[in-house]
Design an enzyme around this catalytic site. Structure first.
Site, PDB file in Angstrom:
ATOM      1  N   ARG A 197     -18.945  -4.403   8.575  1.00  0.00           N
ATOM      2  CA  ARG A 197     -18.574  -2.996   8.560  1.00  0.00           C
ATOM      3  C   ARG A 197     -18.959  -2.249   9.826  1.00  0.00           C
ATOM      4  O   ARG A 197     -18.155  -1.519  10.404  1.00  0.00           O
ATOM      5  CB  ARG A 197     -19.246  -2.264   7.381  1.00  0.00           C
ATOM      6  CG  ARG A 197     -18.500  -2.349   6.093  1.00  0.00           C
ATOM      7  CD  ARG A 197     -19.464  -2.244   4.938  1.00  0.00           C
ATOM      8  NE  ARG A 197     -20.307  -3.429   4.943  1.00  0.00           N
ATOM      9  CZ  ARG A 197     -19.983  -4.558   4.342  1.00  0.00           C
ATOM     10  NH1 ARG A 197     -18.891  -4.648   3.654  1.00  0.00           N
ATOM     11  NH2 ARG A 197     -20.766  -5.612   4.429  1.00  0.00           N
ATOM     12  N   THR A 198     -20.214  -2.380  10.227  1.00  0.00           N
ATOM     13  CA  THR A 198     -20.691  -1.536  11.323  1.00  0.00           C
ATOM     14  C   THR A 198     -19.918  -1.831  12.605  1.00  0.00           C
ATOM     15  O   THR A 198     -19.385  -0.920  13.252  1.00  0.00           O
ATOM     16  CB  THR A 198     -22.203  -1.741  11.531  1.00  0.00           C
ATOM     17  OG1 THR A 198     -22.858  -1.454  10.299  1.00  0.00           O
ATOM     18  CG2 THR A 198     -22.736  -0.821  12.621  1.00  0.00           C
ATOM     19  N   LYS A 213     -29.413 -18.300  26.737  1.00  0.00           N
ATOM     20  CA  LYS A 213     -29.991 -18.997  27.894  1.00  0.00           C
ATOM     21  C   LYS A 213     -31.349 -18.430  28.255  1.00  0.00           C
ATOM     22  O   LYS A 213     -31.927 -18.779  29.280  1.00  0.00           O
ATOM     23  CB  LYS A 213     -29.053 -18.851  29.102  1.00  0.00           C
ATOM     24  CG  LYS A 213     -27.659 -19.404  28.883  1.00  0.00           C
ATOM     25  CD  LYS A 213     -26.827 -19.196  30.155  1.00  0.00           C
ATOM     26  CE  LYS A 213     -25.365 -19.556  29.910  1.00  0.00           C
ATOM     27  NZ  LYS A 213     -24.519 -19.110  31.029  1.00  0.00           N
ATOM     28  N   ARG A 244     -26.926  -3.935  17.828  1.00  0.00           N
ATOM     29  CA  ARG A 244     -27.629  -4.359  16.605  1.00  0.00           C
ATOM     30  C   ARG A 244     -28.505  -5.542  16.961  1.00  0.00           C
ATOM     31  O   ARG A 244     -28.052  -6.483  17.621  1.00  0.00           O
ATOM     32  CB  ARG A 244     -26.644  -4.748  15.506  1.00  0.00           C
ATOM     33  CG  ARG A 244     -27.346  -5.433  14.337  1.00  0.00           C
ATOM     34  CD  ARG A 244     -26.457  -5.638  13.160  1.00  0.00           C
ATOM     35  NE  ARG A 244     -26.183  -4.377  12.486  1.00  0.00           N
ATOM     36  CZ  ARG A 244     -25.572  -4.290  11.296  1.00  0.00           C
ATOM     37  NH1 ARG A 244     -25.181  -5.394  10.668  1.00  0.00           N
ATOM     38  NH2 ARG A 244     -25.358  -3.115  10.725  1.00  0.00           N
ATOM     39  N   HIS A 277     -30.923   2.857  10.985  1.00  0.00           N
ATOM     40  CA  HIS A 277     -29.469   2.622  11.035  1.00  0.00           C
ATOM     41  C   HIS A 277     -28.782   3.992  10.952  1.00  0.00           C
ATOM     42  O   HIS A 277     -28.126   4.336   9.974  1.00  0.00           O
ATOM     43  CB  HIS A 277     -29.075   1.730   9.852  1.00  0.00           C
ATOM     44  CG  HIS A 277     -27.723   1.097   9.969  1.00  0.00           C
ATOM     45  ND1 HIS A 277     -26.773   1.481  10.884  1.00  0.00           N
ATOM     46  CD2 HIS A 277     -27.158   0.074   9.258  1.00  0.00           C
ATOM     47  CE1 HIS A 277     -25.695   0.729  10.733  1.00  0.00           C
ATOM     48  NE2 HIS A 277     -25.900  -0.129   9.765  1.00  0.00           N
TER      49      HIS A 277
HETATM   50  C1  NCD Z   1     -26.580  -2.671   6.066  1.00  0.00           C
HETATM   51  C2  NCD Z   1     -27.366  -3.137   7.262  1.00  0.00           C
HETATM   52  O1  NCD Z   1     -26.883  -3.953   8.072  1.00  0.00           O
HETATM   53  O2  NCD Z   1     -28.463  -2.642   7.406  1.00  0.00           O
HETATM   54  N1  NCD Z   1     -25.218  -2.928   6.163  1.00  0.00           N
HETATM   55  C3  NCD Z   1     -24.418  -2.021   6.830  1.00  0.00           C
HETATM   56  O3  NCD Z   1     -24.595  -1.754   8.006  1.00  0.00           O
HETATM   57  N2  NCD Z   1     -23.457  -1.405   6.135  1.00  0.00           N
HETATM   58  C4  NCD Z   1     -27.143  -3.046   4.760  1.00  0.00           C
HETATM   59  C5  NCD Z   1     -27.517  -4.470   4.487  1.00  0.00           C
HETATM   60  O4  NCD Z   1     -27.345  -5.372   5.303  1.00  0.00           O
HETATM   61  O5  NCD Z   1     -28.013  -4.697   3.382  1.00  0.00           O
END
Ligand code: NCD
Length: 309
Positions: free
Chosen positions: A55-56, A84, A105, A133
């Site tokens: 999703r993100t 590397k 991320r 997040h």
């Molecule tokens: C979440 C995350 O990656 O922190 N997912 C997201 O970004 N929608 C929640 C999760 O992984 O449980």
């Protein structure tokens, strides 16, 4: 917010959040493909993901495309030079010279902040370990506001992995800033960490702690479920002890307040029964869809893109 990093939800004021949510409303038709814009023409967003994501990453990329901009991406860090032995700082410094903003991320808490210290372009934290997040929080707030009319006048029950869940850590601080009442439901071992509790206390947050959903469902307006973050447990035996602790059913929701909604940042792994999906309470797929207009608004603000909607 133009040119600013977004590493932690506290990088935003309530006014910043409100402005972004208002702008996101105007993005909805473009996010849904009903109208188009090329406002971000010539701009490049880099997505740098060192942890799995559906999703993100895709909603940020969709958002940038919908704004008329371009995307470059490292979706699988095993194909990048970090394999590397390149340091995160070196990778970020270089990617910053290829782009106008970076969404990152990373499994390490604080990674986005570190990236922001060496980047000449804005860094947006797409999740740093068990840390924060913030763009998910904006999506969550947008979803609450849309379903409930406002953010403040709700009792929001946040349940599941409150210790390792980064969406929880960001959302709790944002709700505290809005003055929203919160109930945190988790087994003792997964309750909100001391540092976040201290911040909540310092903000004068209206927060309570409980162990069972049944105890609080009758006073809940928004039930925010989260996945137990298996990958963050140092000991899998500890994970097994709490695995499957919550399973939301229509039976449970029948005892809830009238108009109760259920949210989840997804992916779910058993926290919500599939029979809930077809009820008006289920807002988690809409919440995921909201990620696009909200991230369009965030990117437009961050990149200084004007005249979109
Ligand atoms: C979440 C995350 O990656 O922190 N997912 C997201 O970004 N929608 C929640 C999760 O992984 O449980």
């Amino acid at each position: 917010m133009t040119g600013r990093h977004l590493c932690h939800i506290s990088d935003l004021t309530v006014a910043d959040m409100d402005r972004t949510l208002d702008a996101a409303e105007h993005m909805v038709p473009i996010a849904q493909g009903q109208s188009t814009t090329d406002a971000a023409h010539g701009k490049i967003l880099a997505t740098l993901f060192f942890e799995p994501s559906t999703r993100t990453r895709l909603s940020f990329e969709s958002a940038m495309h919908r704004l008329g901009g371009n995307v470059i991406s490292v979706a699988d860090s095993s194909s990048s030079s970090s394999q590397k032995g390149e340091t995160l700082a070196d990778t970020v410094r270089m990617v910053a010279s290829y782009s106008d903003a970076i969404v990152i991320r990373h499994p390490r808490e604080g990674a986005a902040r570190l990236a922001s210290r060496v980047s000449r372009v804005p860094i947006i934290n797409g999740g740093d370990g068990a840390g924060q997040h913030p763009s998910q929080t904006l999506t969550d707030l947008f979803t609450i506001r849309k379903a409930k009319g406002n953010i403040k006048d709700n009792v929001v029950t946040i349940a599941g992995d409150l210790k390792y869940g980064r969406t929880v850590h960001s959302l709790a601080l944002a709700l505290a800033a809005y003055g929203t009442q919160m109930i945190f439901v988790a087994p003792e071992s997964l309750q909100v960490p001391a540092e976040t509790r201290a911040s909540l206390l310092a903000h004068g947050a209206r927060a309570r702690y409980a162990n069972k959903l049944e105890e609080v469902i009758a006073e809940t307006d928004v039930l925010y479920m989260t996945r137990i973050q298996k990958e963050r447990f140092p000991d899998l035996d500890e994970y097994r002890k709490v695995q499957g602790v919550f399973h939301v059913t229509n039976r449970l929701l029948a005892d809830g307040k009238k108009g109760i909604i259920v949210m989840h940042p997804l992916p779910r792994v058993g926290e919500i029964d599939q029979s809930v999906d077809d009820t008006p309470a289920a807002k988690y797929f809409e919440q995921a869809a909201n990620g696009v207009p909200v991230r369009m608004a965030l990117l437009a603000e961050t990149l200084g893109v004007r005249g979109v909607a």
